[in-house]
Design a protein around this motif. Structure first.
Motif, short mmCIF file in Angstrom:
data_model
loop_
_atom_site.label_atom_id
_atom_site.label_comp_id
_atom_site.label_asym_id
_atom_site.label_seq_id
_atom_site.Cartn_x
_atom_site.Cartn_y
_atom_site.Cartn_z
N LEU A 15 0.86 -1.17 0.00
CA LEU A 15 0.00 0.00 0.00
C LEU A 15 0.90 1.22 0.00
O LEU A 15 1.76 1.36 0.87
N PHE A 16 0.74 2.09 -0.99
CA PHE A 16 1.49 3.34 -1.07
C PHE A 16 0.53 4.50 -0.84
O PHE A 16 -0.54 4.54 -1.43
N ILE A 17 0.93 5.43 0.02
CA ILE A 17 0.15 6.64 0.26
C ILE A 17 1.05 7.83 0.01
O ILE A 17 2.15 7.93 0.56
N CYS A 18 0.59 8.73 -0.84
CA CYS A 18 1.33 9.94 -1.17
C CYS A 18 0.53 11.13 -0.64
O CYS A 18 -0.66 11.25 -0.93
N ILE A 19 1.18 11.97 0.15
CA ILE A 19 0.54 13.17 0.68
C ILE A 19 1.33 14.36 0.17
O ILE A 19 2.53 14.47 0.42
N GLN A 20 0.67 15.24 -0.56
CA GLN A 20 1.36 16.35 -1.21
C GLN A 20 0.72 17.69 -0.82
O GLN A 20 -0.49 17.83 -0.81
N SER A 21 1.58 18.65 -0.52
CA SER A 21 1.12 20.01 -0.27
C SER A 21 0.91 20.69 -1.61
O SER A 21 1.78 20.65 -2.48
N LEU A 22 -0.24 21.33 -1.77
CA LEU A 22 -0.53 22.03 -3.02
C LEU A 22 -0.36 23.54 -2.86
O LEU A 22 -0.73 24.29 -3.75
N THR A 23 0.18 23.98 -1.72
CA THR A 23 0.37 25.39 -1.44
C THR A 23 1.86 25.72 -1.46
O THR A 23 2.66 25.01 -0.83
N ASP A 24 2.23 26.78 -2.18
CA ASP A 24 3.63 27.19 -2.24
C ASP A 24 4.18 27.45 -0.84
O ASP A 24 3.51 28.06 0.00
N ASP A 25 5.39 26.98 -0.59
CA ASP A 25 6.13 27.21 0.65
C ASP A 25 5.51 26.57 1.89
O ASP A 25 5.88 26.89 3.01
N ILE A 26 4.55 25.67 1.71
CA ILE A 26 4.00 24.87 2.80
C ILE A 26 4.40 23.42 2.51
O ILE A 26 4.20 22.92 1.40
N GLN A 61 9.11 8.21 3.59
CA GLN A 61 10.16 8.92 2.86
C GLN A 61 9.76 10.38 2.66
O GLN A 61 8.60 10.69 2.46
N SER A 62 10.75 11.25 2.70
CA SER A 62 10.60 12.66 2.33
C SER A 62 9.73 13.46 3.28
O SER A 62 8.93 14.29 2.84
N GLN A 63 9.87 13.22 4.59
CA GLN A 63 9.20 14.11 5.52
C GLN A 63 9.88 15.48 5.43
O GLN A 63 11.01 15.58 5.00
N ASP A 64 9.17 16.50 5.80
CA ASP A 64 9.67 17.88 5.72
C ASP A 64 9.92 18.28 4.27
O ASP A 64 10.89 18.94 3.94
N SER A 65 9.01 17.85 3.39
CA SER A 65 9.11 18.19 1.97
C SER A 65 7.72 18.41 1.41
O SER A 65 6.72 18.24 2.10
N GLU A 66 7.65 18.77 0.15
CA GLU A 66 6.37 19.03 -0.50
C GLU A 66 5.54 17.76 -0.62
O GLU A 66 4.32 17.79 -0.55
#
Length: 133
Positions: A15-26, A61-66
């Protein structure tokens, strides 16, 4: 943004879950909680991430990222029938480290304490292998 319908998950799938910020600089600072449950008469529930720490079967993977990516294998007992699995979680959002001035203009992410809760359903395909675990 409306999520796409994922294919049915089998007992052999990750199971892969991708969480992405869609707001610039957040950015997505961390995933703090993630639980998986299935209500098939006798409620099945377990935590995949608790207090920011993933279990032995989960990779973040990639905490503290977009974009944050989580992968895990669902426990076989969830594949005893075709009822959907419910995934609930919480992530912490915040301003990028190089953009601290943004927190003055975006108070909802000030002090990196803003959390975002999410929930999704995943279709699973029953497997007779679930009976042997």
């Amino acid at each position: 943004e409306k999520a796409q319908i994922a294919p049915t998950l089998t007992i052999d799938d990750f199971l892969f879950i991708c969480i992405q910020s869609l707001t610039d600089d957040i950015v997505v600072k961390e995933i703090t909680e993630l639980s998986i449950k299935k209500g098939n008469g006798n409620e099945t529930f377990y935590k995949v991430v608790q207090d920011g720490f993933p279990d032995f079967n989960t990779y973040v993977q990639s905490q503290d990222s977009e974009t944050l990516l989580l992968s895990t294998r669902l426990r076989p007992l969830l594949f005893g029938d075709d009822n959907n699995v419910i995934i609930q979680g919480s992530v912490t959002l915040g301003a990028t480290d190089y953009n601290h001035y943004l927190t003055r203009f975006t108070p909802e992410v000030n002090d990196e304490v803003t959390s975002f809760d999410f929930e999704m359903e995943v279709m699973v395909k029953a497997s007779s292998a679930a009976d042997f675990v």
